[in-house]
Scaffold this motif. Structure first.
Motif, short mmCIF file in Angstrom:
data_model
loop_
_atom_site.label_atom_id
_atom_site.label_comp_id
_atom_site.label_asym_id
_atom_site.label_seq_id
_atom_site.Cartn_x
_atom_site.Cartn_y
_atom_site.Cartn_z
N LYS A 66 0.82 -1.21 0.00
CA LYS A 66 0.00 0.00 0.00
C LYS A 66 0.85 1.25 0.00
O LYS A 66 0.56 2.22 -0.69
N THR A 125 -7.43 2.57 -2.00
CA THR A 125 -6.49 1.50 -1.66
C THR A 125 -5.14 2.13 -1.35
O THR A 125 -4.51 1.82 -0.35
N THR A 126 -4.68 3.02 -2.23
CA THR A 126 -3.49 3.79 -1.92
C THR A 126 -3.91 5.26 -1.96
O THR A 126 -4.98 5.58 -2.49
#
Lengths: 443, 281
Positions: free
Chosen positions: A71, B40-41
């Protein structure tokens, strides 16, 4: 005076600039999932650099932190080019980053195309290692049991055990003779510490869920067919789980702090006869100091849970390791990354590393029989995989909705083992949490 | 002089300002923005409005349970830490033999990191509980009191030092005058010592309050929320939400924003009281 202050400012800015571009921009960035293979990947990177001049940078995420690392890494300018996803659920999370790999050499060489992660026409994840798990047993202790005069069963070898009823009879009789066999229990501790409970909340649960999916005609590529489950084989899960708990080396109330390493050490030291785990665990058995289990004494048998016609059931064989290529990376880097993967799984040097050093059972048609793994459990998995008369159970747990679902189920299993939750509660938690997590996944 | 200061102002302030912007202001604003998105990011966020905030307060989410657990824990540990620290400080300012040695001993645990302390105490507590045939994951009560014990162990020494400093500031004449007037020890404590160490009490009170409220590593290492998620405190719950389920990063972020508001509120109250005291003394 003014000059000095200007100079200072320039130096400061220079330092900032320098610190921001410390990465090696010209290498292929590979974010590795398997900590146990980290050192070998470094060797591979050196070998690849020698042969092709292209440098590979392998960064390994610490155990259990891959998603976190990915991430933060993938948001950077210098993002990983090769990363991995853990199945359909992983793909859902990362689909904005996965390149279509349909026309790549590595996909062409994949022996079973159905194993890849697909979405519509595209191919987004390529499995690179096949692993298997079941019940690992110690042949020496089993033979000691079969040699007992006063035993209560008539089995002559482990091969004769091929259903839950037989397994239960064998295990319970072994427990009755445990002092003669010199073991503390038949099964190693059912490690249920949070984070160490994946052998039960994921692997063991795979078996009943596989049979449920068969009954319900679930299509694993279509999440809408399994967004709600019944856990219809919950009583079978309970049966095998109880068998593990009641014939264990450890009191069920003390399982909340047991780790997988504890269980593997018990097996390696000969304190128990069986342990449920996969071929990756061989290193954990072999590396325990004072290990009493010889290489040839380690065997694999399937996890029987008591469904009909399970005599021909084999090990649980599948993968949760899929390579993906970062869609947002520079196209040149993507090409280099694919060339590296092709080299790793098709060239002689690459294949040597894969089969001899990484000990992977690689699912590519470029591997011949002589290029199979060298450790005993890996060999057994390969042998079971090729048995004509048995069927393997695929890893359907890759569609389990989330880590939180698994953790909550694992925690409930612990509370059940401790006597603080009824089986009904565990079952309904499984069903409800599954539905909740799928609902939030799809929103 | 003024001119020179003005001229050098950017040089002295720029680095700090830059660091403040990069490490605090920008992430903070991004963080608030992300709490209204699904992501998600940090680079692929999609705006979803108040969805994440609604999700927190729907049934089945652990946030409210974690909040309640945190409040209970904070109340109990704030009281115990301060009472014990104050008593120790009183004892260790009486000029007994080995005072300096014991001050060091009690302060030591504060130098050990939370994760290490958590694992050490897990071993100790499980060692005791194995006598009952269970371990710390058996009941949420064990986890709760384990956490209280651990927090006391860690914070008492530090607070004790602050109390000692406060106690040593009280002039001897006060006590002399009190004893000449015939005050009993309890009266001295009630009417002289306590009012005069009030500034230390306020500081210690809020230090323990915020420390307990924001606790993460100790919680993570000692119980990791077991049994189930019953002993997850707020910070751990945010962590579990953020990393535990695919697609709930936004919800975790929204929880973090609420957490920030709660902590800011606590800090505000603390500031108010400390300022008020400063005027009094």
């Amino acid at each position: 005076m003014k000059k000095i202050s200007l100079l200072l400012l320039v130096v400061l800015l220079g330092m900032l600039l320098l610190s921001s571009c410390g990465g090696q921009q010209d290498s292929i960035y590979f974010l590795n999932f398997k900590p146990e293979s980290a050192a070998i990947y470094d060797e591979i990177a050196r070998a690849y650099k020698n042969e092709t001049g292209v440098s590979l940078r392998v960064v390994t995420a610490a155990s259990g932190t891959y998603e976190q690392t990915l991430k933060s890494e993938i948001g950077k300018t210098d993002a990983p080019v090769i990363f991995q996803i853990n199945g359909p659920v992983g793909y859902t999370a990362w689909k904005d980053y996965c390149l279509n790999l349909k026309d790549t050499a590595i996909y062409r060489h994949l022996s079973d195309k159905s194993m890849a992660i697909t979405d519509g026409d595209g191919v987004y994840g390529i499995p690179y290692v096949v692993e298997g798990y079941g019940i690992i047993y110690n042949k020496k202790i089993m033979n000691a049991y079969f040699a007992l005069q006063n035993r209560g069963t008539s089995f002559q070898s482990v091969e004769e055990v091929n259903s839950f009823v037989e397994l239960k009879a064998l295990v319970e009789d072994m427990t009755a003779h445990k002092s003669e066999l010199g073991i503390d229990g038949v099964f190693a501790a059912t490690s249920l510490k949070s984070g160490e409970d994946w052998r039960w909340q994921t692997h063991l649960a795979n078996v009943p869920m596989y049979y449920e999916f068969l009954d319900e005609n679930v299509d694993l590529t279509k999440p809408e067919t399994y967004k709600n489950v019944l856990f219809s084989y919950a009583d079978r899960y309970k049966a095998i789980f109880d068998l593990y708990l009641n014939n264990s080396t450890t009191d069920p109330k003390l399982l909340g702090t047991k780790q997988v390493a504890d269980s593997m050490a018990e097996f390696a030291l000969g304190k128990c006869a069986m342990v449920q785990n996969g071929n990756w665990a061989y290193a954990q058995i072999a590396d325990v100091s004072g290990n009493t289990v010889k290489e040839e004494d380690v065997g694999f048998m399937p996890i029987y849970i008591g469904v009909s016609e399970e005599e021909s059931q084999g090990l649980c064989i599948g993968t949760e390791n899929y390579f993906a290529i970062n869609k947002n990376a520079d196209p040149k880097k993507q090409e280099e990354a694919l060339a590296f993967l092709e080299w790793l799984f098709t060239s002689e040097t690459g294949k040597q590393y894969v089969s001899k050093k990484l000990d992977f059972i690689a699912p590519f048609d470029t591997f011949t029989d002589s290029e199979k793994p060298s450790d005993p459990l890996g060999r057994e998995v390969n042998e079971w995989l090729n048995r004509e008369e048995t069927y393997s159970i695929p890893w359907v747990f890759t569609v389990f909705p989330s880590q939180n679902f698994k953790s909550d189920f694992g925690a409930a299993l612990l509370q059940y083992a401790q006597g603080n939750k009824s089986w009904e509660e565990v079952k309904s938690l499984f069903v409800n949490r599954w539905a909740q997590e799928y609902a939030s996944l799809q929103n | 002089m003024q001119k020179t200061l003005k001229r050098y102002f950017p040089i002295f302030v720029a680095p700090t300002l830059l660091a403040f912007l990069i490490a605090f202001a920008i992430p903070f604003i991004m963080g608030i923005y992300l709490s209204f998105t699904k992501f998600t990011t940090v680079t692929n966020a999609q705006f979803v409005g108040l969805y994440n905030y609604k999700q927190i307060f729907t049934a089945g989410d652990h946030f409210l349970h974690a909040l309640w657990f945190t409040v209970k824990f904070t109340v109990v540990s704030t009281i115990t830490v301060n009472v014990i620290a104050f008593c120790l400080a009183l004892l260790l300012t009486k000029g007994l033999r080995g005072t300096h040695f014991f001050r060091t001993v009690f302060f030591m645990p504060n130098l050990i990191g939370g994760i290490v302390l958590g694992y050490i105490w897990q071993l100790i507590i499980n060692g005791f509980l194995s006598g009952l045939g269970v371990d710390i994951t058996y009941s949420a009560n064990y986890g709760f009191w384990g956490l209280v014990l651990l927090t006391n162990w860690q914070l008492v020494g530090y607070m004790m030092i602050i109390y000692i400093a406060g106690l040593q500031n009280i002039s001897k004449e006060m006590y002399e005058a009190a004893s000449i007037d015939g005050a009993r020890p309890m009266q001295v404590l009630r009417h002289i010592t306590l009012p005069l160490v009030m500034p230390s009490i306020t500081i210690c009170f809020f230090l323990t309050l915020t420390n307990s409220f924001k606790m993460f590593d100790q919680n993570y290492a000692l119980t990791a929320g077991a049994p189930g998620r019953e002993t997850s405190m707020l910070a751990l719950d945010i962590f579990q939400t953020f990393y535990g389920s695919v697609g709930s990063e936004g919800i975790g972020q929204a929880k973090a924003v609420i957490f920030f508001i709660l902590v800011a509120l606590l800090a505000g109250i603390q500031l108010y009281f400390t300022r008020k005291r400063e005027v009094d003394v």
